[in-house]
Design a protein around this motif. Sequence first.
Motif, PDB file in Angstrom:
ATOM      1  N   ASN A  77       0.662  -1.269   0.178  1.00 13.47           N
ATOM      2  CA  ASN A  77      -0.013  -0.104   0.023  1.00 13.47           C
ATOM      3  C   ASN A  77       0.803   1.543  -0.230  1.00 13.47           C
ATOM      4  N   HIS A  78       0.119   2.354  -0.120  1.00 15.03           N
ATOM      5  CA  HIS A  78       0.959   3.784  -0.295  1.00 15.03           C
ATOM      6  C   HIS A  78       1.506   4.008   0.771  1.00 15.03           C
ATOM      7  N   LYS A  79       1.212   3.414   1.810  1.00 14.45           N
ATOM      8  CA  LYS A  79       2.022   3.854   3.263  1.00 14.45           C
ATOM      9  C   LYS A  79       3.210   3.281   3.594  1.00 14.45           C
ATOM     10  N   LEU A  80       3.730   2.638   2.417  1.00 15.49           N
ATOM     11  CA  LEU A  80       5.170   1.983   2.591  1.00 15.49           C
ATOM     12  C   LEU A  80       5.749   2.526   1.183  1.00 15.49           C
ATOM     13  N   GLN A  81       6.985   3.462   1.472  1.00 14.52           N
ATOM     14  CA  GLN A  81       7.782   3.676   0.327  1.00 14.52           C
ATOM     15  C   GLN A  81       9.208   3.593   0.532  1.00 14.52           C
ATOM     16  N   ILE A  82       9.880   3.124  -0.921  1.00 16.52           N
ATOM     17  CA  ILE A  82      11.280   3.166  -0.562  1.00 16.52           C
ATOM     18  C   ILE A  82      11.699   4.260  -1.735  1.00 16.52           C
ATOM     19  N   ILE A  83      12.406   5.174  -1.121  1.00 18.08           N
ATOM     20  CA  ILE A  83      12.661   6.201  -2.240  1.00 18.08           C
ATOM     21  C   ILE A  83      14.347   6.085  -2.454  1.00 18.08           C
ATOM     22  N   GLU A  84      14.511   6.120  -3.685  1.00 20.51           N
ATOM     23  CA  GLU A  84      15.972   5.958  -3.825  1.00 20.51           C
ATOM     24  C   GLU A  84      16.438   7.313  -3.994  1.00 20.51           C
ATOM     25  N   GLY A  85      17.437   7.742  -3.163  1.00 14.87           N
ATOM     26  CA  GLY A  85      17.945   9.060  -3.284  1.00 14.87           C
ATOM     27  C   GLY A  85      18.779   9.464  -2.024  1.00 14.87           C
ATOM     28  N   ASP A  86      19.260  10.525  -1.982  1.00 15.58           N
ATOM     29  CA  ASP A  86      19.982  11.033  -0.810  1.00 15.58           C
ATOM     30  C   ASP A  86      19.010  11.959   0.016  1.00 15.58           C
ATOM     31  N   ALA A  87      19.119  11.184   1.269  1.00 15.83           N
ATOM     32  CA  ALA A  87      18.096  11.492   2.271  1.00 15.83           C
ATOM     33  C   ALA A  87      18.414  12.924   2.698  1.00 15.83           C
ATOM     34  N   LEU A  88      19.613  13.384   2.705  1.00 13.89           N
ATOM     35  CA  LEU A  88      19.814  14.798   3.044  1.00 13.89           C
ATOM     36  C   LEU A  88      19.139  15.923   1.989  1.00 13.89           C
ATOM     37  N   LYS A  89      19.104  15.584   0.755  1.00 12.53           N
ATOM     38  CA  LYS A  89      18.304  16.145  -0.101  1.00 12.53           C
ATOM     39  C   LYS A  89      16.824  16.145  -0.129  1.00 12.53           C
ATOM     40  N   VAL A  90      16.467  14.617   0.081  1.00 13.58           N
ATOM     41  CA  VAL A  90      14.942  14.680   0.386  1.00 13.58           C
ATOM     42  C   VAL A  90      14.404  15.357   1.481  1.00 13.58           C
ATOM     43  N   LEU A  91      15.070  15.325   2.618  1.00 18.70           N
ATOM     44  CA  LEU A  91      14.738  16.036   3.764  1.00 18.70           C
ATOM     45  C   LEU A  91      14.615  17.358   3.592  1.00 18.70           C
ATOM     46  N   LEU A 123      18.436  19.003   9.833  1.00 18.68           N
ATOM     47  CA  LEU A 123      17.343  18.827  10.381  1.00 18.68           C
ATOM     48  C   LEU A 123      17.219  20.345  11.367  1.00 18.68           C
ATOM     49  N   SER A 124      18.386  20.798  11.706  1.00 18.84           N
ATOM     50  CA  SER A 124      17.928  22.194  12.474  1.00 18.84           C
ATOM     51  C   SER A 124      17.583  23.339  11.553  1.00 18.84           C
ATOM     52  N   GLU A 125      17.676  23.062  10.335  1.00 17.65           N
ATOM     53  CA  GLU A 125      17.226  24.284   9.260  1.00 17.65           C
ATOM     54  C   GLU A 125      15.503  23.875   8.928  1.00 17.65           C
ATOM     55  N   LEU A 126      15.449  22.801   9.113  1.00 22.55           N
ATOM     56  CA  LEU A 126      13.845  22.479   8.748  1.00 22.55           C
ATOM     57  C   LEU A 126      12.868  23.331   9.500  1.00 22.55           C
ATOM     58  N   GLU A 127      12.018  23.870   8.705  1.00 26.41           N
ATOM     59  CA  GLU A 127      10.740  24.680   9.293  1.00 26.41           C
ATOM     60  C   GLU A 127       9.848  23.696  10.014  1.00 26.41           C
ATOM     61  N   ASN A 128       9.669  22.535   9.554  1.00 24.93           N
ATOM     62  CA  ASN A 128       8.886  21.568  10.185  1.00 24.93           C
ATOM     63  C   ASN A 128       9.829  20.482  10.524  1.00 24.93           C
ATOM     64  N   LYS A 129      10.426  20.504  11.737  1.00 23.41           N
ATOM     65  CA  LYS A 129      11.169  19.460  12.297  1.00 23.41           C
ATOM     66  C   LYS A 129      10.649  18.200  12.717  1.00 23.41           C
ATOM     67  N   PRO A 130      11.166  17.237  12.857  1.00 20.05           N
ATOM     68  CA  PRO A 130      10.808  15.943  13.247  1.00 20.05           C
ATOM     69  C   PRO A 130      10.483  15.957  14.900  1.00 20.05           C
ATOM     70  N   GLU A 131       9.417  15.466  15.253  1.00 21.30           N
ATOM     71  CA  GLU A 131       8.986  15.295  16.854  1.00 21.30           C
ATOM     72  C   GLU A 131      10.109  14.444  17.453  1.00 21.30           C
ATOM     73  N   LEU A 132      10.502  13.401  16.739  1.00 24.44           N
ATOM     74  CA  LEU A 132      11.463  12.683  17.429  1.00 24.44           C
ATOM     75  C   LEU A 132      12.398  12.152  16.566  1.00 24.44           C
TER      76      LEU A 132
END
Length: 272
Positions: A77-91, A123-132
């Motif tokens: 289902n769409h709740k599971l995704q594998i993205i091929e890419g650089d996590a830094l750029k994706v985030l 992470l520190s520069e994200l407007e919407n930062k992870p809660e955990l």
Amino acid sequence: MRQKLGQHFLINKSAIQKIVAALNLQPNDTVIEIGPGKGSLTLPLIKICREINCQLIAVEKDPTLAKELGENIQITNHKLQIIEGDALKVLSGIIPNSLFKIQKYKVVGNIPYYITGKLLRVLSELENKPELTILMIQREVAERVCAQQPKMNLLAAAVQFWANPAMLFTLQPSDFSPPPQVESAVIKLALRTAANSSQPDNYYRLIRAVYKQPRKTLFNNLRSGLEIRENELKTALKTLKIDPESRPQNLSLAQLELLTNLLFVSLGKKEL
Ligand code: SAM
């Protein structure tokens, strides 16, 4: 195996369980995994996500591993995704993807250690930062992130501006295959809920000056780093009851924030 991508796969089952438990997943949570590799963490995460209806997005830079993992886990289902890419750029949103729509989310990863600094910055520069955020990083770096006065340092001051860090546990090289050359630790970064009293730009500018030469006195670092007049600086430090001769490692987070406010706001030192 591509050593270049820091591929040291976690084989300690109890550590895997502890990392998954630390995420404290709740129904409808969204979790982003950085560098799933062969799926040591991803597979147990998928199991829980299926049970309690969470969304999992795993970002893997190595195209071969991303493809193999995608084939292994039978995405249903769409709740599971594998993205091929650089996590830094994706985030950081350079690569457009579904993360844009996410409001609240958690981050987990046994990350390649060479991206630790960059990731913490992203992470520190994200407007919407992870809660955990639960991260496996090099032990020495983990200790620096979690340090308090009298061991305060630039990394701790930078991270603790937006997150409360805690060291959860440590691991030996033999917990990975192939073993890395350094010891590892898992840290937890919980988003700070109390509002920061300082403007981020001002605060980061201040701490870069404070920790530029950690062995020098606070006074000297501030005077040269912020090009501030001696008498103004002396008065500001006196107001906050901070000894000008103290070393940067002795400052608390609260003092750093107060200092930022006093120097940048009260003294109007905005354009530095
Ligand atoms: N999570 C797996 C585990 O615990 O066994 C793999 C951990 S391994 C230390 C790091 C993984 O991150 C590797 O699979 C590597 O290919 C991947 N990786 C490296 N740089 C990355 C990046 N910038 N973005 C996403 N994945 C990355």
